[in-house]
Design a protein around this motif. Structure first.
Motif, PDB file in Angstrom:
ATOM      1  N   GLN A  73       0.909  -1.238  -0.061  1.00  0.00           N
ATOM      2  CA  GLN A  73       0.068   0.119  -0.091  1.00  0.00           C
ATOM      3  C   GLN A  73       0.877   1.336  -0.123  1.00  0.00           C
ATOM      4  OE1 GLN A  73      -2.448  -0.311   3.749  1.00  0.00           O
ATOM      5  NE2 GLN A  73      -0.617   0.030   4.830  1.00  0.00           N
ATOM      6  N   VAL A  74       0.292   2.366  -0.213  1.00  0.00           N
ATOM      7  CA  VAL A  74       1.325   3.685  -0.183  1.00  0.00           C
ATOM      8  C   VAL A  74       0.422   4.731   0.529  1.00  0.00           C
ATOM      9  CG1 VAL A  74       1.974   3.264  -2.810  1.00  0.00           C
ATOM     10  CG2 VAL A  74      -0.149   4.484  -2.294  1.00  0.00           C
ATOM     11  N   VAL A  75       1.358   5.774   1.263  1.00  0.00           N
ATOM     12  CA  VAL A  75       0.881   6.844   1.734  1.00  0.00           C
ATOM     13  C   VAL A  75       1.496   8.004   0.825  1.00  0.00           C
ATOM     14  CG1 VAL A  75       1.272   8.115   3.862  1.00  0.00           C
ATOM     15  CG2 VAL A  75       0.945   5.729   4.096  1.00  0.00           C
ATOM     16  N   LEU A  76       0.521   8.932   0.551  1.00  0.00           N
ATOM     17  CA  LEU A  76       0.780   9.943  -0.289  1.00  0.00           C
ATOM     18  C   LEU A  76       1.154  11.186   0.645  1.00  0.00           C
ATOM     19  CD1 LEU A  76      -2.260   9.889  -2.880  1.00  0.00           C
ATOM     20  CD2 LEU A  76       0.302   8.790  -3.084  1.00  0.00           C
ATOM     21  N   LEU A  77       2.446  11.857   0.362  1.00  0.00           N
ATOM     22  CA  LEU A  77       2.943  12.960   1.044  1.00  0.00           C
ATOM     23  C   LEU A  77       3.193  14.012   0.113  1.00  0.00           C
ATOM     24  CD1 LEU A  77       4.452  14.460   3.514  1.00  0.00           C
ATOM     25  CD2 LEU A  77       6.377  13.178   2.762  1.00  0.00           C
ATOM     26  N   GLY A  78       2.190  15.172   0.279  1.00  0.00           N
ATOM     27  CA  GLY A  78       2.341  16.252  -0.630  1.00  0.00           C
ATOM     28  C   GLY A  78       2.617  17.638   0.026  1.00  0.00           C
ATOM     29  N   TRP A  79       3.051  18.322  -0.739  1.00  0.00           N
ATOM     30  CA  TRP A  79       3.171  19.951  -0.242  1.00  0.00           C
ATOM     31  C   TRP A  79       2.474  20.914  -1.067  1.00  0.00           C
ATOM     32  CZ3 TRP A  79       6.948  16.365  -0.278  1.00  0.00           C
ATOM     33  CH2 TRP A  79       7.751  16.254   0.970  1.00  0.00           C
ATOM     34  N   SER A  80       1.889  21.695  -0.710  1.00  0.00           N
ATOM     35  CA  SER A  80       1.150  22.773  -1.571  1.00  0.00           C
ATOM     36  C   SER A  80       0.287  22.043  -2.457  1.00  0.00           C
ATOM     37  CB  SER A  80       2.221  23.704  -2.122  1.00  0.00           C
ATOM     38  OG  SER A  80       1.808  24.644  -3.025  1.00  0.00           O
ATOM     39  N   THR A  81       0.269  22.186  -3.849  1.00  0.00           N
ATOM     40  CA  THR A  81      -0.334  21.699  -5.016  1.00  0.00           C
ATOM     41  C   THR A  81       0.065  20.333  -4.957  1.00  0.00           C
ATOM     42  OG1 THR A  81       1.296  22.374  -6.351  1.00  0.00           O
ATOM     43  CG2 THR A  81      -0.882  23.896  -6.247  1.00  0.00           C
ATOM     44  N   GLY A  82       0.909  19.910  -4.428  1.00  0.00           N
ATOM     45  CA  GLY A  82       1.221  18.410  -4.240  1.00  0.00           C
ATOM     46  C   GLY A  82       0.310  17.751  -3.416  1.00  0.00           C
ATOM     47  N   ALA A  83      -0.028  18.433  -2.281  1.00  0.00           N
ATOM     48  CA  ALA A  83      -1.013  17.845  -1.438  1.00  0.00           C
ATOM     49  C   ALA A  83      -2.599  17.900  -2.040  1.00  0.00           C
ATOM     50  CB  ALA A  83      -1.129  19.006  -0.331  1.00  0.00           C
ATOM     51  N   THR A  84      -2.658  18.841  -2.977  1.00  0.00           N
ATOM     52  CA  THR A  84      -3.955  18.860  -3.767  1.00  0.00           C
ATOM     53  C   THR A  84      -3.972  17.801  -4.580  1.00  0.00           C
ATOM     54  OG1 THR A  84      -3.655  21.278  -4.035  1.00  0.00           O
ATOM     55  CG2 THR A  84      -5.319  20.362  -5.301  1.00  0.00           C
ATOM     56  N   MET A  85      -2.943  17.311  -5.443  1.00  0.00           N
ATOM     57  CA  MET A  85      -2.786  16.245  -6.214  1.00  0.00           C
ATOM     58  C   MET A  85      -2.823  14.941  -5.282  1.00  0.00           C
ATOM     59  SD  MET A  85       0.887  17.159  -8.286  1.00  0.00           S
ATOM     60  CE  MET A  85       0.851  18.855  -8.352  1.00  0.00           C
ATOM     61  N   ALA A  86      -2.400  14.840  -4.268  1.00  0.00           N
ATOM     62  CA  ALA A  86      -2.649  13.815  -3.302  1.00  0.00           C
ATOM     63  C   ALA A  86      -4.017  13.519  -3.025  1.00  0.00           C
ATOM     64  CB  ALA A  86      -1.826  13.842  -2.059  1.00  0.00           C
ATOM     65  N   LEU A  87      -4.972  14.464  -2.867  1.00  0.00           N
ATOM     66  CA  LEU A  87      -6.215  14.492  -2.561  1.00  0.00           C
ATOM     67  C   LEU A  87      -7.046  13.874  -3.421  1.00  0.00           C
ATOM     68  CD1 LEU A  87      -6.708  17.805  -0.387  1.00  0.00           C
ATOM     69  CD2 LEU A  87      -7.517  15.446   0.577  1.00  0.00           C
ATOM     70  N   ARG A  88      -6.700  14.333  -4.695  1.00  0.00           N
ATOM     71  CA  ARG A  88      -7.427  14.060  -5.931  1.00  0.00           C
ATOM     72  C   ARG A  88      -7.150  12.532  -6.295  1.00  0.00           C
ATOM     73  NH1 ARG A  88      -9.599  17.328  -9.691  1.00  0.00           N
ATOM     74  NH2 ARG A  88      -9.948  19.549  -8.969  1.00  0.00           N
ATOM     75  N   THR A  89      -5.872  12.242  -5.860  1.00  0.00           N
ATOM     76  CA  THR A  89      -5.419  10.766  -6.421  1.00  0.00           C
ATOM     77  C   THR A  89      -6.288   9.967  -5.477  1.00  0.00           C
ATOM     78  OG1 THR A  89      -3.273  11.695  -7.054  1.00  0.00           O
ATOM     79  CG2 THR A  89      -3.728   9.123  -6.699  1.00  0.00           C
ATOM     80  N   ALA A  90      -6.194  10.258  -4.261  1.00  0.00           N
ATOM     81  CA  ALA A  90      -7.026   9.389  -3.181  1.00  0.00           C
ATOM     82  C   ALA A  90      -8.348   9.300  -3.612  1.00  0.00           C
ATOM     83  CB  ALA A  90      -6.752   9.900  -1.788  1.00  0.00           C
ATOM     84  N   ALA A  91      -9.207  10.274  -4.364  1.00  0.00           N
ATOM     85  CA  ALA A  91     -10.429  10.300  -4.526  1.00  0.00           C
ATOM     86  C   ALA A  91     -10.861   9.400  -5.931  1.00  0.00           C
ATOM     87  CB  ALA A  91     -10.868  11.673  -4.478  1.00  0.00           C
ATOM     88  N   LEU A  92      -9.938   9.888  -6.985  1.00  0.00           N
ATOM     89  CA  LEU A  92     -10.314   9.383  -8.298  1.00  0.00           C
ATOM     90  C   LEU A  92      -9.422   8.283  -8.890  1.00  0.00           C
ATOM     91  CD1 LEU A  92     -10.247  13.126  -9.683  1.00  0.00           C
ATOM     92  CD2 LEU A  92     -12.056  11.880  -9.120  1.00  0.00           C
ATOM     93  N   SER A  93      -8.360   7.674  -7.954  1.00  0.00           N
ATOM     94  CA  SER A  93      -7.642   6.721  -8.531  1.00  0.00           C
ATOM     95  C   SER A  93      -8.240   5.354  -8.714  1.00  0.00           C
ATOM     96  CB  SER A  93      -6.207   6.535  -7.891  1.00  0.00           C
ATOM     97  OG  SER A  93      -5.520   5.343  -8.177  1.00  0.00           O
ATOM     98  N   GLY A  94      -8.222   4.687  -9.749  1.00  0.00           N
ATOM     99  CA  GLY A  94      -8.540   3.221  -9.893  1.00  0.00           C
ATOM    100  C   GLY A  94      -8.007   2.225  -8.793  1.00  0.00           C
ATOM    101  N   VAL A  95      -6.953   2.977  -8.186  1.00  0.00           N
ATOM    102  CA  VAL A  95      -6.280   1.787  -7.315  1.00  0.00           C
ATOM    103  C   VAL A  95      -6.370   2.381  -5.813  1.00  0.00           C
ATOM    104  CG1 VAL A  95      -4.901   0.536  -8.639  1.00  0.00           C
ATOM    105  CG2 VAL A  95      -4.121   2.584  -7.904  1.00  0.00           C
TER     106      VAL A  95
END
Length: 375
Positions: free
Chosen positions: A228-250
């Motif tokens: 499994q993975v944990v996403l660590l993001g700063w600034s817009t990288g955090a925005t990308m992490a949120l989107r990935t957690a909501a939209l990713s097929g995995v």
């Protein structure tokens, strides 16, 4: 005849004013849509170097120069690492003396202009931290994405994603403590970064398209041994992490999120950056509309994007009221709305993307406690 001429002149003047306003709005939106990686955001002041001595540097007195903690000091062709303010050192009323820990490269001479940066380290994990790592390529939808991979014995990987005006060097601040805990780290360069494919329109999209590169990194991790993975993001990288957690097929394999200074409203962030460029208040709405038109961004209130900021996994946010780019109040609201999943660790007196710098030991201990049940 005079009336017709006067009317035509008035219409021409109005059109010229309108065109000029649109152009000004477009220029103002560049502060976010074309923020060059590795350069300061317009909210970060340039400071003058007034002198150096053994283990000391004297800078222009400014709120930025008085920040607690450790920071990089970057100039044109130079980089140094600064420690805390030295209250007992002699200085003038308009200067501040800080500890000068080391000069990484270049020189710092009296009169030089420089700015604070979250990056204590430059280079790669080998040159900066003396750690073994591998340069890998993540297959992205636009082409190969370069990444640093640091192996570890844990089955949970960290995928680290930098933010606005930064590079993957930002992750070097946390790579060493994560490596000590045997957590594998994949630090990603995404579209628009040096060595990565450019965005098709040459613009940043506040994560609306870039999240697909993070999704590709998650899939790469799962294909190469991560449970499994944990996403660590700063600034817009955090925005990308949120989107990935909501939209990713995995997304079911995403165990948690760590968000540092998350951009939860691109409109608010764009306004802040444009205002820092001294854009008149009347033109700020035009800057937002210009960004929407140029980059195809969705409005913050669109119903189709409302669920993207509702974490479904344990989430730790590092943020504070000193952030002038991404409002802390939005992180506080997110934590208040989802108290069972979202924990907000408030950091005082830290600028955007630099929550670790204000108190590295406290940040790392908070991160350790959050990560323990996940790894």
């Amino acid at each position: 005849m005079r009336t017709v001429t006067a009317t035509a002149a008035a219409v021409t003047a109005a059109l010229a004013t309108g065109v000029a306003s649109v152009a000004a709005g477009r220029l103002a939106s560049d502060a976010a849509l074309k923020a060059p990686p590795g350069r300061p955001l317009p909210t970060e002041p340039r400071l003058t170097v007034h002198g150096t001595a053994a283990g000391q540097i004297t800078l222009t007195r400014h709120l930025a120069a008085l920040r607690p903690g450790r920071y990089g000091l970057a100039g044109d062709g130079s980089h140094a690492v600064l420690g805390p303010v030295l209250d007992t050192a002699e200085h003038g009323a308009d200067t501040v003396v800080r500890r000068l820990e080391r000069v990484t490269h270049g020189t710092l001479a009296t009169g030089d202009r420089a700015w604070f940066t979250p990056n204590l380290y430059v280079g790669n994990p080998g040159t900066a931290l003396d750690l073994e790592y591998a340069d890998v390529e993540v297959p992205g939808e636009l082409g190969p994405l370069p990444a640093w991979f640091l192996p570890g014995a844990r089955p949970t990987w960290i995928v680290a994603v930098h933010g606005l005006a930064a590079t993957r060097e930002h992750a070097l601040n946390l790579i060493a403590p994560l490596h000590r805990r045997n957590v594998p780290v994949l630090a990603l360069a995404y579209r628009g970064d040096v060595g990565a494919p450019p965005s098709p329109d040459g613009l940043h999209h506040f994560g609306e398209t870039e999240w697909r590169d993070v999704d590709a990194a998650v899939r790469y991790a799962l294909d190469h041994g991560a449970r499994q993975v944990v996403l660590l993001g700063w600034s817009t990288g955090a925005t990308m992490a949120l989107r990935t957690a909501a939209l990713s097929g995995v997304r079911e394999r995403i165990a948690g999120l760590v968000l540092d200074s998350p951009v939860l409203s691109w409109e608010t962030t764009l306004r802040a950056l444009a205002a820092a460029r001294r854009t008149p208040g009347a033109l700020l709405p035009l800057a937002v509309r210009a960004a929407q038109g140029r980059a195809g961004l969705h409005a913050d209130r669109d119903t189709g994007t409302a669920g993207l900021h509702r974490p479904a996994v344990p989430t730790l946010i590092f943020h504070g009221p000193g952030d002038e780019v991404a409002p802390w109040r939005l992180s506080r609201r997110l934590a208040d709305t989802h108290p069972r999943l979202v924990a907000l660790h408030t950091v005082r007196d830290a600028p955007h993307g630099a929550m670790w710098n204000a108190d590295p030991a406290d940040y790392e201990e908070t991160l350790r406690r959050f990560m323990t049940p996940l790894v």
